[in-house]
Design a protein around this motif. Sequence first.
Motif, mmCIF file in Angstrom:
data_model
loop_
_atom_site.group_PDB
_atom_site.id
_atom_site.type_symbol
_atom_site.label_atom_id
_atom_site.label_comp_id
_atom_site.label_asym_id
_atom_site.label_seq_id
_atom_site.Cartn_x
_atom_site.Cartn_y
_atom_site.Cartn_z
ATOM 1 N N HIS A 1 45.827 56.517 31.269
ATOM 2 C CA HIS A 1 45.968 57.332 29.456
ATOM 3 C C HIS A 1 45.759 56.808 28.529
ATOM 4 C CE1 HIS A 1 50.084 56.360 30.100
ATOM 5 N NE2 HIS A 1 50.378 55.965 29.015
ATOM 6 N N GLN B 1 47.884 62.563 29.616
ATOM 7 C CA GLN B 1 46.470 62.825 30.001
ATOM 8 C C GLN B 1 46.005 64.392 29.338
ATOM 9 O OE1 GLN B 1 45.919 62.593 34.520
ATOM 10 N NE2 GLN B 1 45.446 60.327 34.145
ATOM 11 N N HIS C 1 40.859 59.023 32.276
ATOM 12 C CA HIS C 1 41.795 59.560 33.896
ATOM 13 C C HIS C 1 41.505 59.222 34.741
ATOM 14 C CE1 HIS C 1 43.358 62.649 29.886
ATOM 15 N NE2 HIS C 1 43.603 61.129 29.975
#
Length: 299
Positions: A182, A218, A177
């Motif tokens: 992701h 995320q 991240h």
Amino acid sequence: MNPLRRGGAGARLSMRKGVASGPAPLDAIPSPPAPGDYAAFLRTTLPRQAKNVASHRFGDERVWLKKAGPRHGKWGYRVMAAVARMARLDIIKPVPNPGGEAAIATEARRLRQLAAAGLRVPRVLAEQADGLLISDLGASGRGTVVLQERLDQAATAGPAALLAIWREGLAAIATVHAHGQHLSQAFDRNLVQCPDGVIGYIDFEDDPSEVMTLAECQARDWLSYLHSTAMMLEAAAPDAAGQHWHAALADVNADVRERIANAARRMKWAQKLPASRRWGRDTQRVRAVARLLGRWHGA
């Protein structure tokens, strides 16, 4: 039986089907490709490979070949899809993996994207519509170890050892991240320790960003990792795990944190799901996730 261990011989076999499994023996290729000619190796080996995923020796290298399988149905996503609908949580809805040539193209694209961001993923060596050849994350004859297997082994040593390994997974997700990226399915089985100690990432046949924002992707990564480890954590040290969870989220984007807190609120009902194994492992995992999130984000 140790309550922290997941499954028996079948589970141990399953976790060895990934990056740590050995090369499948093949008949000799009549005209072997020249060293380094990955495209030729892919062309000649793909028609002869029975499994969808297998590792091979090409010269002194270990490589992995993925072939396009049949397109996937959606039946395997039923439990999480039902939970997502009931909780009105799009971030935990399964992202369908279409399989076939679409999955090959997605994986190649995502591997290149993550590699360009400086993350440890297999290199794309050769690609064609129905197959993909990628590198192994091992080095100098040393293989990788799947994080899932390391967690199972650590569980036998007690909660402290288990949490130490679990924190490595949290840190690995935070690294992704921090690079503005992701994962696809951030389960413990898709995180592997490389010989130099760095955590690498595998399995990118689907791309959540096709249906979600980056913040949603995320948040989904964090919840996916928790989903794959929640039963062990709840049995071992739920409060200590919560401290590590909040420490990992301290530097996370506020939008992502809010989505996780929202998931905790909306999944409260799932804490009352039956604990019996006859309801299936997915139901048990969802129940454990809901109970941990409720415990950690209850205030």
